[in-house]
Design a protein around this motif. Structure first.
Motif, mmCIF file in Angstrom:
data_model
loop_
_atom_site.group_PDB
_atom_site.id
_atom_site.type_symbol
_atom_site.label_atom_id
_atom_site.label_comp_id
_atom_site.label_asym_id
_atom_site.label_seq_id
_atom_site.Cartn_x
_atom_site.Cartn_y
_atom_site.Cartn_z
ATOM 1 N N VAL A 73 1.990 70.518 -38.701
ATOM 2 C CA VAL A 73 0.524 70.491 -38.650
ATOM 3 C C VAL A 73 0.020 71.875 -39.054
ATOM 4 C CG1 VAL A 73 -1.490 70.235 -37.144
ATOM 5 C CG2 VAL A 73 0.496 68.738 -36.836
ATOM 6 N N GLN A 74 -0.929 71.902 -39.946
ATOM 7 C CA GLN A 74 -1.480 73.173 -40.397
ATOM 8 C C GLN A 74 -2.385 73.771 -39.325
ATOM 9 O OE1 GLN A 74 -0.562 74.499 -43.906
ATOM 10 N NE2 GLN A 74 0.894 73.332 -42.695
ATOM 11 N N ARG A 75 -2.304 75.081 -39.134
ATOM 12 C CA ARG A 75 -3.046 75.750 -38.067
ATOM 13 C C ARG A 75 -4.544 75.463 -38.131
ATOM 14 N NH1 ARG A 75 -1.406 78.913 -34.339
ATOM 15 N NH2 ARG A 75 0.625 79.221 -35.317
ATOM 16 N N GLU A 76 -5.104 75.390 -39.342
ATOM 17 C CA GLU A 76 -6.555 75.189 -39.462
ATOM 18 C C GLU A 76 -7.008 73.804 -39.005
ATOM 19 O OE1 GLU A 76 -4.741 74.713 -43.653
ATOM 20 O OE2 GLU A 76 -4.500 76.069 -41.940
ATOM 21 N N THR A 77 -6.074 72.853 -38.849
ATOM 22 C CA THR A 77 -6.453 71.522 -38.370
ATOM 23 C C THR A 77 -6.197 71.339 -36.882
ATOM 24 O OG1 THR A 77 -4.310 70.504 -38.848
ATOM 25 C CG2 THR A 77 -5.922 70.561 -40.649
ATOM 26 N N MET A 78 -5.632 72.339 -36.217
ATOM 27 C CA MET A 78 -5.343 72.224 -34.783
ATOM 28 C C MET A 78 -6.629 72.360 -33.977
ATOM 29 S SD MET A 78 -1.851 74.473 -34.421
ATOM 30 C CE MET A 78 -0.439 74.176 -35.492
ATOM 31 N N ARG A 79 -6.707 71.627 -32.872
ATOM 32 C CA ARG A 79 -7.863 71.645 -31.979
ATOM 33 C C ARG A 79 -7.397 71.878 -30.545
ATOM 34 N NH1 ARG A 79 -9.457 71.937 -36.340
ATOM 35 N NH2 ARG A 79 -11.052 70.745 -37.422
ATOM 36 N N PRO A 80 -8.319 72.211 -29.632
ATOM 37 C CA PRO A 80 -7.927 72.370 -28.220
ATOM 38 C C PRO A 80 -7.345 71.065 -27.662
ATOM 39 C CG PRO A 80 -10.094 73.316 -28.612
ATOM 40 C CD PRO A 80 -9.729 72.568 -29.855
ATOM 41 N N ARG A 81 -6.364 71.187 -26.768
ATOM 42 C CA ARG A 81 -5.681 70.021 -26.205
ATOM 43 C C ARG A 81 -6.348 69.523 -24.928
ATOM 44 N NH1 ARG A 81 -1.384 72.191 -24.176
ATOM 45 N NH2 ARG A 81 -1.606 74.265 -25.000
ATOM 46 N N SER A 82 -7.499 70.046 -24.576
ATOM 47 C CA SER A 82 -8.061 69.835 -23.243
ATOM 48 C C SER A 82 -8.313 68.380 -22.894
ATOM 49 C CB SER A 82 -9.368 70.627 -23.094
ATOM 50 O OG SER A 82 -10.267 70.266 -24.114
ATOM 51 N N THR A 83 -8.623 67.530 -23.860
ATOM 52 C CA THR A 83 -8.953 66.138 -23.540
ATOM 53 C C THR A 83 -7.913 65.161 -24.077
ATOM 54 O OG1 THR A 83 -10.265 65.907 -25.556
ATOM 55 C CG2 THR A 83 -11.416 66.671 -23.577
ATOM 56 N N GLN A 84 -6.767 65.647 -24.492
ATOM 57 C CA GLN A 84 -5.782 64.776 -25.112
ATOM 58 C C GLN A 84 -4.502 64.723 -24.280
ATOM 59 O OE1 GLN A 84 -5.493 64.978 -29.316
ATOM 60 N NE2 GLN A 84 -7.603 65.603 -29.593
ATOM 61 N N VAL A 85 -3.642 63.761 -24.602
ATOM 62 C CA VAL A 85 -2.449 63.508 -23.798
ATOM 63 C C VAL A 85 -1.208 63.394 -24.679
ATOM 64 C CG1 VAL A 85 -3.719 62.328 -21.950
ATOM 65 C CG2 VAL A 85 -2.786 60.986 -23.872
ATOM 66 N N ILE A 86 -0.051 63.587 -24.054
ATOM 67 C CA ILE A 86 1.245 63.284 -24.652
ATOM 68 C C ILE A 86 1.612 61.869 -24.207
ATOM 69 C CG2 ILE A 86 3.713 63.840 -24.633
ATOM 70 C CD1 ILE A 86 2.862 66.747 -23.845
ATOM 71 N N LEU A 87 2.011 61.014 -25.138
ATOM 72 C CA LEU A 87 2.478 59.680 -24.769
ATOM 73 C C LEU A 87 3.921 59.774 -24.277
ATOM 74 C CD1 LEU A 87 1.141 57.392 -27.641
ATOM 75 C CD2 LEU A 87 0.198 57.700 -25.340
ATOM 76 N N LEU A 88 4.176 59.285 -23.075
ATOM 77 C CA LEU A 88 5.525 59.312 -22.545
ATOM 78 C C LEU A 88 6.462 58.468 -23.407
ATOM 79 C CD1 LEU A 88 7.439 60.335 -20.364
ATOM 80 C CD2 LEU A 88 6.730 58.394 -18.931
ATOM 81 N N SER A 89 5.968 57.375 -23.973
ATOM 82 C CA SER A 89 6.815 56.530 -24.827
ATOM 83 C C SER A 89 7.267 57.288 -26.070
ATOM 84 C CB SER A 89 6.080 55.247 -25.224
ATOM 85 O OG SER A 89 4.865 55.532 -25.908
ATOM 86 N N TYR A 90 6.449 58.220 -26.558
ATOM 87 C CA TYR A 90 6.833 59.057 -27.695
ATOM 88 C C TYR A 90 7.854 60.113 -27.258
ATOM 89 C CZ TYR A 90 6.489 62.652 -31.299
ATOM 90 O OH TYR A 90 6.789 63.590 -32.256
ATOM 91 N N LEU A 91 7.567 60.780 -26.145
ATOM 92 C CA LEU A 91 8.491 61.786 -25.624
ATOM 93 C C LEU A 91 9.859 61.170 -25.346
ATOM 94 C CD1 LEU A 91 9.119 64.630 -24.584
ATOM 95 C CD2 LEU A 91 8.095 63.964 -22.385
ATOM 96 N N ASP A 92 9.874 59.948 -24.819
ATOM 97 C CA ASP A 92 11.143 59.265 -24.557
ATOM 98 C C ASP A 92 11.978 59.142 -25.833
ATOM 99 O OD1 ASP A 92 10.695 58.902 -21.832
ATOM 100 O OD2 ASP A 92 10.059 56.810 -22.027
ATOM 101 N N VAL A 93 11.331 58.770 -26.940
ATOM 102 C CA VAL A 93 12.043 58.618 -28.214
ATOM 103 C C VAL A 93 12.628 59.952 -28.658
ATOM 104 C CG1 VAL A 93 11.720 58.134 -30.681
ATOM 105 C CG2 VAL A 93 10.761 56.594 -28.971
ATOM 106 N N VAL A 94 11.838 61.015 -28.515
ATOM 107 C CA VAL A 94 12.307 62.342 -28.914
ATOM 108 C C VAL A 94 13.523 62.748 -28.077
ATOM 109 C CG1 VAL A 94 11.698 64.789 -29.056
ATOM 110 C CG2 VAL A 94 10.013 63.045 -29.705
ATOM 111 N N VAL A 95 13.421 62.623 -26.768
ATOM 112 C CA VAL A 95 14.511 63.043 -25.888
ATOM 113 C C VAL A 95 15.752 62.188 -26.120
ATOM 114 C CG1 VAL A 95 15.254 63.281 -23.492
ATOM 115 C CG2 VAL A 95 12.983 64.075 -24.172
ATOM 116 N N GLN A 96 15.585 60.898 -26.331
ATOM 117 C CA GLN A 96 16.737 60.040 -26.616
ATOM 118 C C GLN A 96 17.475 60.531 -27.863
ATOM 119 O OE1 GLN A 96 16.146 55.982 -28.234
ATOM 120 N NE2 GLN A 96 17.311 55.291 -26.441
#
Length: 196
Positions: free
Chosen positions: A102-125
């Motif tokens: 992700v390009q730095r200029e497109t990044m936004r504050p994370r204050s209202t967003q979430v990590i999906l556990l179903s996505y994290l599960d795939v990464v960790v697996q």
């Protein structure tokens, strides 16, 4: 000309989530991972960010006939960047290698967003399959942004390439999140999942 390769450091490490051939464990030097928000989704994305003196584990795999279209679509929201100069691997050839970030200029504050556990599960697996428990530990240690709330969507996965984890893998995810004092959220509705 030989096929180019990509370096994956998140869900692309999990070969159950894609069919790209000839995967090999690899390391990307000068980078860390971070959870970041972008304007396109209500969930955060996992990206690589340049970080001198750091390195992250991952996987390289071939992109047959340099047909990047499907992978570019999967990684929409990311830029494809040359990375062969920074990737260490045991592949017998020296292929062209790209990494998505992700390009730095497109990044936004994370204050209202979430990590999906179903996505994290795939990464960790994926990290567990390729690098074992030590690799899972390194994944958590080399990733920033764990103060982002995590939406527990395991019962109704919102990540389109979600996978069934073993009991051991589920315990690994949960144990690391507990050690990080991660903020878990339970709610019925969530934003659209990331496409990564």
């Amino acid at each position: 000309m030989s096929d180019p390769y990509f370096f994956g450091y998140g869900s692309l490490v999990n070969t159950r989530s894609h069919s790209y051939p000839d995967p090999h464990p690899a390391t990307l030097n000068g980078w860390r991972r971070a959870w970041v928000a972008t304007p396109r989704s209500g969930t955060v994305l996992l990206t690589g960010v340049p970080a001198p003196d750091h390195r992250i584990d991952g996987l390289i795999a071939a992109v047959p006939n340099a047909d990047w279209a499907a992978l570019d679509a999967r990684e929409s929201g990311y830029a494809r960047l040359p990375a062969q100069h920074a990737v260490e691997h045991a592949h017998p050839a020296t292929p062209e290698i790209a990494v998505y970030a992700v390009q730095r200029e497109t990044m936004r504050p994370r204050s209202t967003q979430v990590i999906l556990l179903s996505y994290l599960d795939v990464v960790v697996q994926g990290f567990h399959d390729v690098f074992g428990e030590a690799g899972v530990q390194r994944f958590f240690e080399t990733t920033d942004g764990w103060d982002t709330p995590i939406l527990n969507d395991r019962a109704n996965p919102r990540y389109p390439r979600h996978q069934q984890l073993s009991t051991q893998q589920t315990a690994l995810v949960d144990g690391h999140l507990e050690a990080l004092s991660a903020q878990m959220e339970e709610r019925q509705e969530a934003p659209l999942p990331p496409k990564v």
